[in-house]
Design an enzyme around this catalytic site. Structure first.
Site, mmCIF file in Angstrom:
data_model
loop_
_atom_site.group_PDB
_atom_site.id
_atom_site.type_symbol
_atom_site.label_atom_id
_atom_site.label_comp_id
_atom_site.label_asym_id
_atom_site.label_seq_id
_atom_site.Cartn_x
_atom_site.Cartn_y
_atom_site.Cartn_z
ATOM 1 N N LYS A 177 0.814 -1.215 0.000
ATOM 2 C CA LYS A 177 0.000 0.000 0.000
ATOM 3 C C LYS A 177 0.846 1.263 0.000
ATOM 4 O O LYS A 177 0.500 2.261 -0.646
ATOM 5 C CB LYS A 177 -0.944 0.001 1.200
ATOM 6 C CG LYS A 177 -2.052 -1.035 1.091
ATOM 7 C CD LYS A 177 -3.017 -0.946 2.269
ATOM 8 C CE LYS A 177 -4.150 -1.949 2.124
ATOM 9 N NZ LYS A 177 -5.107 -1.857 3.259
ATOM 10 N N LYS A 272 -8.368 -10.423 -6.483
ATOM 11 C CA LYS A 272 -9.491 -10.437 -5.560
ATOM 12 C C LYS A 272 -10.422 -9.258 -5.827
ATOM 13 O O LYS A 272 -9.966 -8.154 -6.152
ATOM 14 C CB LYS A 272 -8.966 -10.356 -4.125
ATOM 15 C CG LYS A 272 -10.014 -10.556 -3.048
ATOM 16 C CD LYS A 272 -9.366 -10.544 -1.666
ATOM 17 C CE LYS A 272 -10.413 -10.693 -0.579
ATOM 18 N NZ LYS A 272 -9.794 -10.668 0.767
ATOM 19 N N LYS A 275 -12.719 -3.117 -3.121
ATOM 20 C CA LYS A 275 -13.320 -1.788 -3.103
ATOM 21 C C LYS A 275 -12.421 -0.764 -3.780
ATOM 22 O O LYS A 275 -12.894 0.226 -4.336
ATOM 23 C CB LYS A 275 -13.536 -1.330 -1.652
ATOM 24 C CG LYS A 275 -14.519 -2.117 -0.836
ATOM 25 C CD LYS A 275 -14.562 -1.535 0.568
ATOM 26 C CE LYS A 275 -15.500 -2.294 1.479
ATOM 27 N NZ LYS A 275 -15.501 -1.720 2.843
#
Length: 410
Positions: A177, A272, A275
């Site tokens: 991230k 996957k 969001k």
């Protein structure tokens, strides 16, 4: 994190549904604590979970036994999508019948990266409403907002003092991230949020935690941290300070979700459903209208092979879409394989679309009912936070005592 207000509207569980398994699939390896001045090293245990579950596991719970405790939560960021539902929330409906459950909206985790402050409160309420609409029953589970129980943050600070920085530097999600966000957009919270996650779990003396592939490493850290704090401050050391002695925290075990609950992107069968994916086409949101669902399935990525089949590594999209159909239709894998083996994509996509719409419609109806009664939702969250705080505050006071703090007399 949700409850089942109208469990009868959901065709979520059936007799053939695979059950969760606990610590059996885990390999435990000893790891050494860092030596502290005047102390010898001790051992903790790290858990490495195999996510494959081939056989249903019979629940060991009996009506007469004391229920084990399970905690779980979802961030109120972005739209709750099919992956969140099938991979987590749907499974909570079964868990609440077997365990003492706490499902919360992890709003403190939602601020680890840049976020829209104007939307956080609204998204938190919407997420809570989705929990309820999906079938979480407030008579069986505590549903609350993470920030409504201050003990989460207090315990995180105490745990931070016992967390070696090297443990956090190894977190894969932080590396990934932070690389995507860039140094200027990465706050300290992104590095330290695994400690908050450990606080979320240990605060409630949790026996089991539902985990997926992306959270295995965080549960491993939680387990090691529980063992470390128990060693540094528990046992006789705690007893000498007036405590009960023994372990301060339970060391939680992983609760392995049923096979097939991992939902992949509609645009890439190897990624996957997320969001944060830039394209909304990659996911089915739980509140998507019928025409949007139909359009997304019509346009989703497929392949040019004949027939449809599970478990072909060269056909990830086919396996994903068949798995979704299996989960929302309530059919077994064998039934779906037999039904769809001779279908082409043109015949299968309408079948999948209808199954998705039929499954999500009751959830969407119930969601609108809940959101139309703000007082009801506020009452549910307040009661959930009250019940959670009773457990959390007890744990927190034990930690303060074991760590030697002078407590204010009342």
């Amino acid at each position: 994190m949700g409850r089942a207000m109208l469990s009868h509207i959901l065709s979520i569980s059936n007799a053939a549904a695979p059950r969760f398994t606990t610590s059996t699939p885990c390999r435990i390896r000893p790891t050494r604590f860092m030596k502290t001045s005047g102390q010898s090293s001790s051992q903790s245990f790290a858990c490495f979970c195999s996510m494959a579950v081939s056989e249903p596991a019979v629940s060991e719970q009996t009506s007469s036994s004391l229920k084990k405790r399970v905690v779980s939560g979802v961030q109120p960021t972005g739209s709750i999508h099919l992956g969140n539902y099938l991979g987590a929330i749907k499974n909570w409906i079964e868990l609440q019948n077997q365990y003492d459950t706490l499902f919360f909206i992890v709003d403190l985790h939602a601020i680890t990266l840049l976020y829209d402050a104007q939307q956080l409160s609204k998204a938190t309420k919407e997420t809570a409403a989705i929990y309820l609409a999906c079938g979480v029953d407030v008579s069986k589970a505590s549903v609350f907002v993470q920030s409504h129980v201050p003990a989460h943050v207090e315990l995180m600070w105490l745990l931070s003092s016992a967390t070696p920085i090297g443990w956090l530097n190894k977190m894969i999600q932080f590396k990934e991230k932070s690389r995507k966000a860039g140094d200027e957009n990465v706050g300290v919270a992104l590095l330290t949020y695994p400690v908050l996650m450990a606080s979320d779990i240990l605060l409630y003396q949790s026996d089991f935690v539902p985990v997926g592939d992306d959270q295995k490493q965080h549960l491993e850290l939680t387990r090691e941290l529980a063992e470390r704090v128990n060693y540094l401050y528990g046992g006789r050391k705690w007893k000498k300070l007036g405590g009960r002695g023994g372990a301060i925290f339970k060391v939680p075990e992983p609760l392995i979700p049923p096979a097939g609950a991992r939902v992949m992107s509609l645009t890439d069968g190897l990624s996957k459903m997320s969001k944060s994916a830039p394209s909304d086409q990659s996911r089915i949101n739980l509140l998507d209208p019928k025409d949007v669902i139909a359009n997304k399935i019509k346009r989703c990525k497929t392949d040019s092979f004949s027939g449809l089949e599970f478990d072909n590594p060269e056909r990830p999209e086919c396996n994903n879409l068949l798995s979704v159909y299996q989960l929302v239709s309530g059919k077994t894998k064998q039934e779906v394989a037999e039904e769809c083996k001779d279908m082409n994509w043109g015949a299968f996509k309408p079948v999948l679309t209808d199954a998705l719409i039929d499954h999500l419609h009751p959830i969407q109806v119930r969601y609108e009912e809940i959101m139309s009664d703000a007082n009801y939702l506020d009452t549910v969250l307040a009661e959930g936070a009250r019940r959670a705080a009773e457990i959390a505050d007890s744990t927190l006071q034990n930690v303060y005592q074991a760590m030697g703090f002078l407590r204010q007399r009342t």
